[in-house]
Design a protein around this motif. Structure first.
Motif, PDB file in Angstrom:
ATOM      1  N   THR A  52       0.972  -1.459   0.096  1.00 59.92           N
ATOM      2  CA  THR A  52      -0.026  -0.497   0.167  1.00 59.92           C
ATOM      3  C   THR A  52       1.113   1.524   0.246  1.00 59.92           C
ATOM      4  O   THR A  52       1.854   0.966  -0.225  1.00 59.92           O
ATOM      5  CB  THR A  52      -0.828  -0.135   1.248  1.00 59.92           C
ATOM      6  OG1 THR A  52      -0.358  -0.216   2.647  1.00 59.92           O
ATOM      7  CG2 THR A  52      -2.103  -0.786   1.223  1.00 59.92           C
ATOM      8  N   THR A  53      -0.087   2.196  -0.361  1.00 51.74           N
ATOM      9  CA  THR A  53       0.772   3.646  -0.075  1.00 51.74           C
ATOM     10  C   THR A  53       1.247   4.265   1.434  1.00 51.74           C
ATOM     11  O   THR A  53       2.670   4.212   1.248  1.00 51.74           O
ATOM     12  CB  THR A  53      -0.251   4.968  -0.805  1.00 51.74           C
ATOM     13  OG1 THR A  53      -0.620   4.542  -2.580  1.00 51.74           O
ATOM     14  CG2 THR A  53       1.011   5.805  -0.143  1.00 51.74           C
ATOM     15  N   SER A  54       0.114   3.961   2.062  1.00 50.30           N
ATOM     16  CA  SER A  54       0.858   3.538   3.474  1.00 50.30           C
ATOM     17  C   SER A  54       2.267   3.239   4.418  1.00 50.30           C
ATOM     18  O   SER A  54       2.711   3.726   4.473  1.00 50.30           O
ATOM     19  CB  SER A  54      -0.112   3.538   4.544  1.00 50.30           C
ATOM     20  OG  SER A  54      -0.267   2.653   4.520  1.00 50.30           O
ATOM     21  N   GLU A 142       3.570   7.128  -3.508  1.00 48.68           N
ATOM     22  CA  GLU A 142       2.120   6.538  -4.735  1.00 48.68           C
ATOM     23  C   GLU A 142       1.978   5.593  -5.155  1.00 48.68           C
ATOM     24  O   GLU A 142       3.446   4.916  -5.087  1.00 48.68           O
ATOM     25  CB  GLU A 142       2.096   7.773  -5.393  1.00 48.68           C
ATOM     26  CG  GLU A 142       2.022   9.555  -5.208  1.00 48.68           C
ATOM     27  CD  GLU A 142       0.456  10.116  -5.572  1.00 48.68           C
ATOM     28  OE1 GLU A 142      -0.444   9.238  -4.939  1.00 48.68           O
ATOM     29  OE2 GLU A 142       0.500  11.088  -5.417  1.00 48.68           O
ATOM     30  N   THR A 143       1.075   5.272  -5.190  1.00 48.29           N
ATOM     31  CA  THR A 143       1.136   3.838  -6.284  1.00 48.29           C
ATOM     32  C   THR A 143       0.253   3.857  -6.777  1.00 48.29           C
ATOM     33  O   THR A 143      -0.940   3.453  -7.167  1.00 48.29           O
ATOM     34  CB  THR A 143       0.261   2.246  -4.483  1.00 48.29           C
ATOM     35  OG1 THR A 143      -0.719   3.690  -4.018  1.00 48.29           O
ATOM     36  CG2 THR A 143       1.682   2.612  -3.503  1.00 48.29           C
ATOM     37  N   PHE A 144       0.680   4.867  -8.016  1.00 45.87           N
ATOM     38  CA  PHE A 144       0.119   5.067  -8.573  1.00 45.87           C
ATOM     39  C   PHE A 144      -0.586   3.726 -10.269  1.00 45.87           C
ATOM     40  O   PHE A 144      -1.255   4.302 -10.841  1.00 45.87           O
ATOM     41  CB  PHE A 144       0.503   6.378  -9.958  1.00 45.87           C
ATOM     42  CG  PHE A 144       0.415   7.390  -9.649  1.00 45.87           C
ATOM     43  CD1 PHE A 144      -0.176   8.180  -8.689  1.00 45.87           C
ATOM     44  CD2 PHE A 144      -0.374   8.354 -10.553  1.00 45.87           C
ATOM     45  CE1 PHE A 144      -0.785   8.990  -8.127  1.00 45.87           C
ATOM     46  CE2 PHE A 144      -1.099   9.504 -10.716  1.00 45.87           C
ATOM     47  CZ  PHE A 144      -1.298  10.640  -9.479  1.00 45.87           C
ATOM     48  N   SER A 145       0.347   3.015  -9.645  1.00 41.03           N
ATOM     49  CA  SER A 145       0.357   1.805 -10.493  1.00 41.03           C
ATOM     50  C   SER A 145      -1.106   1.306 -10.632  1.00 41.03           C
ATOM     51  O   SER A 145      -1.386   0.326 -11.876  1.00 41.03           O
ATOM     52  CB  SER A 145       1.083   0.449  -9.941  1.00 41.03           C
ATOM     53  OG  SER A 145       0.783  -0.059  -9.203  1.00 41.03           O
ATOM     54  N   ARG A 146      -1.399   1.584  -9.710  1.00 40.69           N
ATOM     55  CA  ARG A 146      -2.923   1.389  -9.290  1.00 40.69           C
ATOM     56  C   ARG A 146      -4.551   1.571 -10.179  1.00 40.69           C
ATOM     57  O   ARG A 146      -5.396   1.467 -10.062  1.00 40.69           O
ATOM     58  CB  ARG A 146      -3.878   1.830  -7.321  1.00 40.69           C
ATOM     59  CG  ARG A 146      -2.833   0.564  -6.782  1.00 40.69           C
ATOM     60  CD  ARG A 146      -3.077  -1.087  -6.787  1.00 40.69           C
ATOM     61  NE  ARG A 146      -1.249  -1.919  -6.340  1.00 40.69           N
ATOM     62  CZ  ARG A 146      -1.039  -1.907  -5.155  1.00 40.69           C
ATOM     63  NH1 ARG A 146      -0.961  -0.847  -3.817  1.00 40.69           N
ATOM     64  NH2 ARG A 146      -0.199  -2.262  -4.911  1.00 40.69           N
ATOM     65  N   PHE A 159       4.552   6.134 -15.542  1.00 41.69           N
ATOM     66  CA  PHE A 159       4.089   6.535 -13.909  1.00 41.69           C
ATOM     67  C   PHE A 159       4.639   5.112 -13.727  1.00 41.69           C
ATOM     68  O   PHE A 159       4.682   4.177 -14.021  1.00 41.69           O
ATOM     69  CB  PHE A 159       2.323   6.754 -13.466  1.00 41.69           C
ATOM     70  CG  PHE A 159       1.884   7.679 -14.380  1.00 41.69           C
ATOM     71  CD1 PHE A 159       2.061   9.381 -13.529  1.00 41.69           C
ATOM     72  CD2 PHE A 159       1.347   8.323 -15.325  1.00 41.69           C
ATOM     73  CE1 PHE A 159       1.376  10.539 -13.106  1.00 41.69           C
ATOM     74  CE2 PHE A 159       0.956   9.515 -15.959  1.00 41.69           C
ATOM     75  CZ  PHE A 159       1.422  10.551 -14.795  1.00 41.69           C
ATOM     76  N   GLY A 160       5.184   5.594 -11.850  1.00 44.12           N
ATOM     77  CA  GLY A 160       5.331   4.889 -11.546  1.00 44.12           C
ATOM     78  C   GLY A 160       4.992   4.836  -9.288  1.00 44.12           C
ATOM     79  O   GLY A 160       4.396   5.821  -9.333  1.00 44.12           O
ATOM     80  N   ASP A 161       5.755   3.636  -9.248  1.00 35.97           N
ATOM     81  CA  ASP A 161       5.583   4.132  -7.078  1.00 35.97           C
ATOM     82  C   ASP A 161       6.610   4.084  -6.402  1.00 35.97           C
ATOM     83  O   ASP A 161       7.829   3.697  -7.223  1.00 35.97           O
ATOM     84  CB  ASP A 161       5.285   2.495  -7.484  1.00 35.97           C
ATOM     85  CG  ASP A 161       3.578   1.896  -7.598  1.00 35.97           C
ATOM     86  OD1 ASP A 161       2.707   2.898  -8.087  1.00 35.97           O
ATOM     87  OD2 ASP A 161       2.988   0.916  -7.794  1.00 35.97           O
ATOM     88  N   GLY A 162       6.759   5.062  -5.533  1.00 34.22           N
ATOM     89  CA  GLY A 162       7.599   5.175  -4.774  1.00 34.22           C
ATOM     90  C   GLY A 162       7.246   6.428  -3.591  1.00 34.22           C
ATOM     91  O   GLY A 162       5.924   6.624  -3.741  1.00 34.22           O
ATOM     92  N   ALA A 163       8.190   6.518  -2.422  1.00 30.46           N
ATOM     93  CA  ALA A 163       7.576   8.038  -1.750  1.00 30.46           C
ATOM     94  C   ALA A 163       8.832   7.631  -1.204  1.00 30.46           C
ATOM     95  O   ALA A 163      10.194   7.764  -1.000  1.00 30.46           O
ATOM     96  CB  ALA A 163       7.625   6.840  -1.114  1.00 30.46           C
ATOM     97  N   GLY A 164       9.096   9.103  -0.453  1.00 32.45           N
ATOM     98  CA  GLY A 164      10.509  10.257  -0.544  1.00 32.45           C
ATOM     99  C   GLY A 164       9.888  11.054   0.972  1.00 32.45           C
ATOM    100  O   GLY A 164       8.676  11.177   0.982  1.00 32.45           O
ATOM    101  N   ALA A 165      10.677  11.417   2.221  1.00 30.48           N
ATOM    102  CA  ALA A 165      10.551  12.383   3.279  1.00 30.48           C
ATOM    103  C   ALA A 165      11.419  13.087   3.521  1.00 30.48           C
ATOM    104  O   ALA A 165      12.569  12.595   3.785  1.00 30.48           O
ATOM    105  CB  ALA A 165       9.467  11.003   3.856  1.00 30.48           C
ATOM    106  N   LEU A 166      11.247  14.632   3.910  1.00 31.09           N
ATOM    107  CA  LEU A 166      11.964  15.253   4.739  1.00 31.09           C
ATOM    108  C   LEU A 166      11.631  15.321   6.344  1.00 31.09           C
ATOM    109  O   LEU A 166      10.132  15.470   6.152  1.00 31.09           O
ATOM    110  CB  LEU A 166      11.905  16.614   4.252  1.00 31.09           C
ATOM    111  CG  LEU A 166      12.702  16.903   2.522  1.00 31.09           C
ATOM    112  CD1 LEU A 166      12.323  18.461   2.236  1.00 31.09           C
ATOM    113  CD2 LEU A 166      13.820  15.872   3.076  1.00 31.09           C
TER     114      LEU A 166
END
Length: 323
Positions: A52-54, A142-146, A159-166
């Motif tokens: 999941t996105t989370s 995001e999980t834009f593949s869905r 589009f692709g999936d992934g995450a980044g954080a600050l």
């Protein structure tokens, strides 16, 4: 006394599955050469079934907290920028809060599609400079593949999936442009253009829907609006293009990235580019690029960074910050 929202840590996460352009050739009238020529994309990551996105957001968050040397309960807030939350509600940010074991503070989502991380940064900055929070974790995931229509070669290859954080922390500054932290923000939207990029589903339709895009119209709006918002943010900070060390743009299309840099009279060697490896990860693309750029040794403490994005809505904006 001037309070600044200063970057204390950064991190990212990409799903294990890497999808090269060539994989689409079996099901679509497309090719590696066609995709590269029109977008600059060579590969992207897709989330595994049930991922999941989370979950992606939590992994990026842990990496950023580790980089900052902080624990989850050191945070006052989590802001998650996403258009692909796990559920209609509750906010995916609250799921990240639980996953991290954070037992205090608050968490909420921001939805501004590809511009989401810029909007989330602006919200985090406002919380910090107003004194409502001292430390804020800002995530794009995001999980834009869905939400892809796998028969539409004009969108599903992009589009692709992934995450980044600050991790942002309140620190005292001098009130000058030499301060570390966020120096200015600029946010915009224009709902008249909602039909150029949207998902044809939601609560009103009874199904989740697929992403739909008028590529030429998005391109037409993107370069002008991105250059304009970046210039406005620089003007607000009292800076100009010659002060920029790095542009870290939304990674949607190499031609948009190149066109915006040209319009701003900046060479491409001042632009962090990751679109070739990640595709368009929407709200995740900027924090992914910041994390990768730092890991590459491009972004260093004290560098002046302009980050800008445009997405469905249309919504667009920019942030000027000193790393």
């Amino acid at each position: 006394m001037t309070i600044r929202a200063v970057v204390r840590g950064v991190g990212h996460y990409l799903p294990d599955r890497v999808v090269e352009n060539g994989e689409f050739e079996a099901s679509l009238d497309t090719s590696d050469e066609w995709i590269r020529a029109r977008s600059g994309i060579e590969r992207r990551h897709f989330a595994a079934e049930g991922q999941t996105t989370s979950e992606l957001a939590t992994r990026a968050a842990r990496a950023a907290l580790d980089d900052a040397g902080m624990a989850a309960d050191d945070l006052d807030a989590i802001i998650l920028a996403t258009s692909t939350a796990d559920l209609t509600f509750p906010a995916a940010a609250t799921m990240v809060q639980a996953n991290l074991g954070m037992t205090r503070g608050f968490a909420f989502d921001v939805q501004a599609v590809c511009a989401g991380f810029v909007f989330a940064l602006a919200n985090a900055n406002a919380l910090i400079i107003s004194g409502q929070a001292q430390r804020v974790l800002v995530i794009g995931a995001e999980t834009f593949s869905r939400i892809m229509d796998w028969t539409d070669r004009g969108t599903c290859v992009l589009f692709g999936d992934g995450a980044g954080a600050l991790v942002l922390e309140a620190q005292q500054g001098t009130g000058t442009t030499d301060d570390r932290g966020i120096l200015s923000t600029d946010l915009n939207s224009d709902g008249r253009h909602r039909d150029v990029l949207y998902v044809d589903g939601g609560v009103s339709t009874g199904h989740s829907g697929y992403l739909r895009m008028e590529g030429r119209e998005v391109f037409r709006h993107a370069i002008e609006k991105l250059a304009q918002t970046a210039q406005t943010a620089l003007d607000k900070a009292g800076l100009d293009n010659g002060d920029i060390d790095w542009i870290v743009p939304h990674q949607a299309n190499i031609r948009i990235i190149q066109g915006t840099a040209k319009k701003m009279n900046l060479p491409m060697d001042h632009v962090v580019v990751t679109v070739q490896d990640h595709g368009n990860t929407s709200a995740a693309s900027i924090p992914l690029a910041l994390s990768v750029g730092r890991a590459r040794g491009q972004i260093k403490q004290g560098d002046l960074i302009v980050t800008e994005a445009i997405g469905g809505g249309l919504a667009w904006g920019a942030v000027v910050l000193r790393w």
